[in-house]
Enzyme design. Structure first.
Site, short mmCIF file in Angstrom:
data_model
loop_
_atom_site.label_atom_id
_atom_site.label_comp_id
_atom_site.label_asym_id
_atom_site.label_seq_id
_atom_site.Cartn_x
_atom_site.Cartn_y
_atom_site.Cartn_z
N VAL A 67 0.86 -1.18 0.00
CA VAL A 67 0.00 0.00 0.00
C VAL A 67 0.89 1.23 0.00
O VAL A 67 1.77 1.37 0.86
CB VAL A 67 -0.94 0.02 1.23
CG1 VAL A 67 -1.87 1.22 1.18
CG2 VAL A 67 -1.73 -1.28 1.31
N ALA A 68 0.70 2.11 -0.96
CA ALA A 68 1.52 3.32 -1.06
C ALA A 68 0.62 4.48 -1.43
O ALA A 68 -0.53 4.32 -1.85
CB ALA A 68 2.62 3.13 -2.10
N THR A 70 -9.09 4.91 -4.19
CA THR A 70 -7.96 5.52 -3.50
C THR A 70 -7.30 4.59 -2.49
O THR A 70 -6.28 4.96 -1.91
CB THR A 70 -8.39 6.81 -2.81
OG1 THR A 70 -9.53 6.54 -1.98
CG2 THR A 70 -8.77 7.87 -3.83
N GLY A 71 -7.87 3.41 -2.25
CA GLY A 71 -7.19 2.43 -1.41
C GLY A 71 -7.79 2.21 -0.04
O GLY A 71 -7.09 1.75 0.86
N LYS A 72 -9.07 2.51 0.16
CA LYS A 72 -9.68 2.32 1.48
C LYS A 72 -9.75 0.83 1.84
O LYS A 72 -9.31 0.42 2.91
CB LYS A 72 -11.07 2.96 1.49
CG LYS A 72 -11.07 4.46 1.24
CD LYS A 72 -12.46 5.04 1.31
CE LYS A 72 -13.34 4.57 0.17
NZ LYS A 72 -12.85 5.01 -1.15
N LEU A 96 -8.18 -1.61 0.33
CA LEU A 96 -6.83 -2.18 0.29
C LEU A 96 -6.09 -1.93 1.60
O LEU A 96 -5.36 -2.79 2.10
CB LEU A 96 -6.05 -1.59 -0.88
CG LEU A 96 -4.65 -2.15 -1.12
CD1 LEU A 96 -4.74 -3.61 -1.53
CD2 LEU A 96 -3.93 -1.34 -2.19
N HIS A 122 3.49 -1.40 -8.13
CA HIS A 122 2.89 -2.18 -9.21
C HIS A 122 3.89 -2.55 -10.30
O HIS A 122 3.58 -3.40 -11.15
CB HIS A 122 1.72 -1.40 -9.82
CG HIS A 122 0.55 -1.26 -8.90
ND1 HIS A 122 -0.26 -2.32 -8.56
CD2 HIS A 122 0.05 -0.18 -8.22
CE1 HIS A 122 -1.20 -1.91 -7.73
NE2 HIS A 122 -1.03 -0.62 -7.51
N GLU A 145 -9.28 19.92 -33.36
CA GLU A 145 -8.19 19.62 -32.43
C GLU A 145 -7.07 20.63 -32.55
O GLU A 145 -6.41 20.96 -31.54
CB GLU A 145 -7.67 18.20 -32.69
CG GLU A 145 -8.68 17.09 -32.46
CD GLU A 145 -9.20 17.07 -31.03
OE1 GLU A 145 -8.47 17.49 -30.11
OE2 GLU A 145 -10.35 16.64 -30.83
N HIS A 186 -7.94 23.57 -30.31
CA HIS A 186 -7.60 23.31 -28.91
C HIS A 186 -6.11 23.48 -28.66
O HIS A 186 -5.70 24.13 -27.68
CB HIS A 186 -8.01 21.88 -28.53
CG HIS A 186 -9.48 21.69 -28.33
ND1 HIS A 186 -10.22 22.45 -27.46
CD2 HIS A 186 -10.36 20.81 -28.90
CE1 HIS A 186 -11.48 22.05 -27.48
NE2 HIS A 186 -11.59 21.04 -28.36
#
Length: 805
Positions: A311-312, A353-355, A357, A491, A576, A579
């Site tokens: 977990v990071a 967001t990793g809750k 995990l 990862h 495009e 833009h």
């Protein structure tokens, strides 16, 4: 037998060869020996007669000895059983030592008939009957296979017997009278179950086919009258008359008729056990309809492989969770200072967001029981199930204390009360009330830390969020650039990268290319890169694969086969280009990375920018962003004199930005310094928090703001019309342009911009996240033997990759 041998020996018929004469006291022989033998013979004769008379007594004694042994499994109910108190112990003979009995070999848990364990005892969850009660058919169990085989053989033989047994040959009454009774071949008649008559033939006169014959009768009285009349007509009198025997037989057909009923009942029982209340059970209780009030929570012990090193990007949240575990393992550290252990914490933040995990990592390293349950598992189709499951859940937690209880997606049960009085809402409120009482009521739970996760904290009941229930609210937001670099490092570990790539540098570069990505997005990018490399049969993953993966996640799937008409393709190219050129010459616009006219996802074109890591925006910055977004629509109008539907998404973004500036951020002079919440997409808005006049004023000011931005963009692109045309023509030729192509066409961008990881993190103190632990959390998941820790001992932080001891 001994008496008989003694008798024979006394008569002199059984003296073994070479055996000396019996020695008598004094060593005398002769007449004295004969006298002694006669006395011995007389005594043996008396004992033999006594033994012959007591044979029945010996049998009864043997039977009593047999009955004195308790049946297997009932030893504890007998005084001399192996589990009961022994009334009489064999005394040790003096001078004789008891040899220790060899220890019995332990029985394997699954061996033997009975599935392991004593009869009458509670079977463990691995027993085939326990598994079968839960709806799981244990085909891998040998005992179950044996029972199934014997049952199948029984029913197979039963069906074979009824399907292929000889059923005889049915005849009529007329055939019986003319072909059998009149010819004198009938020995007797058997009336079976008062329903039909079986004809038994005289020996030697059986029909050729060998089958017996039978005929139906309406009633016994009618049959007897007809038989009497027939025998009188045939002249059969006296002893020659055929005897009639009445018998009752059970052919077992009732078992065959019961088979459908048994199958239906078995199917219903199996369906009940596998129904909504029986699926996903954890083995506590019977399961099925009779245990809907039991919790479906799972107690995890050494079953999770996720560690804190996996977990990071949320180091602050990890420290909070570590401290909660330290509360349970070392409460004296806090109680000595008069501190109370917090009851729980709620993890909030956007999806991905990793809750969850983080909760998994806590279960993997906490070294205390971890109980997990989903908020939706409290609500079922039965009334009262929710509160009952809450009570059972906390009873389970107290039984396993100290422990951690994690409720995922708690918003399913913790919504605000008082929104209608519907049936489902009432049940949800009852469940919430029971949860509130269990968390902080008269029956206060001790040594149980409650963690919860949700991405909708705004809809939770205030009573649930107050201190005493959830003392801490831990917000886990999207990771910053340092957090993304740390997540990429995690990862990238299992991936087979190209030998020219360094994981440290690659992680930092990818972090700078993915602003706003959550942890789940980062994991998706790494997985997509591996899939793209495998799709092209590459030996390893290179940087190009990661860039394609980022484009795939941001813009969607590239559609190279989609056919565009030349006129449409030209319109997309100028759109495009508008833009790109507008953003190139606006100071606060995001730097351009790539522009393409290859269709992706729902769009026909695609432009990738590199937003800044910025949390505060000025009015000028928001206006420049609006102008850049409107560049495509303005370019279409300038070069073609018409507009298309391709700017729908651009107009939606511009409208949202304008409303946010006026309604939420207070950036309009006429509306004033006020802020109202904008409704979320999908929310039902019954009334606005402002009047109709204010709403009309807001709409007018939004329209004015967008028109001003549009006019400014028209002026800019009219001035840079030649640059727009250059970019559009090169797009039509190459279809994809990167930043270097833009520099060659337009020259360097007139404003300073940041593009590298080092430039983004400049001034923050370090290039990486701070993963150091406070002194009090060095051994956060270990129990301390003493009150003081040795100051010189160095403990590696679990955040940096070390697991629990």
């Amino acid at each position: 037998m001994a008496h008989r041998c003694l008798l024979l020996w006394g008569r002199g018929a059984c003296r073994p060869r070479g055996m000396p004469p019996m020695l008598l006291p004094g060593g005398r022989t002769g007449s004295t020996e004969r006298l002694y033998l006669r006395m011995l013979y007389r005594y043996a004769t008396t004992q033999a007669k006594t033994s012959r008379n007591s044979l029945l007594t010996d049998v009864i004694a043997a039977y009593q000895r047999l009955c004195s042994r308790p049946p297997k499994g009932f030893e504890k109910y007998f005084p001399n059983g192996k589990n009961g108190k022994k009334t009489s112990e064999p005394k040790e003979v003096m001078g004789e030592k008891k040899e220790p009995k060899p220890a019995a070999a332990p029985r394997p848990s699954g061996g033997g008939v009975g599935g392991g364990g004593k009869r009458g005892g509670k079977k463990d969850d691995s027993h085939w009957w326990s598994r079968f009660q839960k709806g799981d058919i244990p085909w891998d169990d040998k005992e179950f296979k044996m029972y199934f085989l014997w049952t199948a053989l029984f029913w197979g033989g039963f069906l074979f017997y009824f399907l292929f047994k000889s059923s005889g040959r049915e005849i009529t009454w007329k055939d019986f009278a003319n072909n059998y009774l009149s010819k004198g071949v009938v020995d007797r008649l058997e009336v079976v179950n008062k329903r039909f008559v079986r004809v038994t033939f005289t020996p030697g006169k059986t029909p050729v086919d060998g089958q017996y014959v039978w005929f139906n009768i309406g009633s016994v009285d009618t049959f007897e009258r007809n038989l009497e009349t027939l025998q009188q007509e045939l002249g059969i009198e006296g002893e020659n008359r055929v005897p009639v025997v009445y018998i009752a037989e059970s052919d077992g057909s009732f078992l065959l008729s019961m088979l459908p009923t048994v199958l239906i009942i078995a199917f219903l029982l199996y369906t009940i056990r596998r129904g909504p209340a029986g699926i996903g059970r954890t083995g506590r209780g019977m399961g099925g309809l009779f245990s809907v009030g039991e919790t479906t929570a799972k107690v995890l012990k050494d079953e999770i492989d996720v560690k804190f090193k996996d977990v990071a990007g949320c180091e602050e949240a990890k420290l909070e969770i570590m401290e909660f575990v330290n509360f349970l393992k070392n409460p004296k550290q806090y109680q000595d200072l008069g501190a109370k252990i917090p009851k729980g914490a709620i993890l909030t933040g956007p999806p991905g967001t990793g809750k969850t995990l983080l909760a998994k990592a806590t279960a993997g390293e906490a070294n205390v029981p971890f109980i997990t349950v989903s908020g939706s598992e409290f609500l079922e189709m039965f009334v009262g199930v929710g509160p009952a499951r809450v009570r059972d859940l906390f009873a389970l937690a107290r039984k396993n204390a100290p422990c951690i209880l994690f409720i995922d997606e708690i918003d399913a049960v913790g919504r605000k009360r008082g929104r209608g009085n519907f049936g489902g809402q009432s049940e949800q409120e009852n469940t919430l009330n029971q949860l509130l009482v269990e968390m902080d009521g008269f029956n206060t739970t001790t040594n149980v830390v409650i963690l919860a996760g949700t991405n909708r904290p705004d809809i939770l009941d205030p009573a649930l969020m107050r201190p005493g229930r959830f003392d801490r609210q831990i917000f886990i937001g999207p990771p910053d650039i340092k957090g993304r670099a740390s997540i990429f490092k995690v990862h990238l570990r299992p991936l087979k990268l190209d030998s020219t790539l360094e994981k440290e540098k690659l992680a930092r570069k990818l972090a700078s290319l993915t602003p706003g990505f959550s942890g789940a997005d980062v994991a998706n990018v790494c997985n997509e890169a591996a899939l793209i490399a495998a799709r092209h049969l590459s030996d390893s993953i290179n940087q190009k694969h990661f860039e394609q993966a980022i484009e795939r996640v941001i813009g969607g799937l590239e559609k190279k086969t989609q056919v565009l008409q030349p006129e449409e393709k030209k319109t997309v190219a100028y759109h495009e280009a508008g833009h790109a050129v507008a953003g190139w010459y606006l100071e606060h616009a995001d730097p351009l990375l790539k522009v393409s006219i290859i269709p992706r996802g729902k769009g026909l074109g695609y432009a990738q920018y590199l937003p800044r890591e910025q949390y505060l925006y000025t009015r000028e910055q928001l206006l420049d962003r609006m102008c850049m977004t409107l560049g495509g629509r303005v370019s279409e109008e300038i070069f073609f004199g018409r507009i298309t539907t391709g700017a729908q998404d651009d107009l939606r973004k511009v409208t949202q930005s304008a409303y946010a500036q006026i309604v939420q951020f207070g950036m309009n002079e006429k509306v004033g310094q006020i802020s109202f919440d904008l409704p979320r997409q999908g929310d039902m808005v019954l009334e606005k928090p402002y009047s109709e006049a204010t709403a009309r004023l807001i709409d007018d000011e939004v329209r004015i703001l967008i028109n001003d931005a549009y006019k400014r963009t028209v002026a800019l692109l009219t001035e840079k019309k030649a640059d727009v045309e250059k970019v559009a023509l090169l797009l039509l030729e190459k279809e994809v342009l990167d930043k270097n192509d833009m520099v060659e066409l337009l020259g360097p961008r007139p404003f300073a911009e940041k593009s590298t990881y080092e430039e983004f993190v400049e001034g923050t103190g370090s290039l990486d996240e701070d993963t150091s632990l406070p002194e009090g959390l060095k051994d956060w998941n270990r129990e301390r033997e003493g009150s003081e820790e040795p100051s010189g001992e160095k403990v590696t932080s679990p955040v940096q990759g070390a697991g629990p001891a």
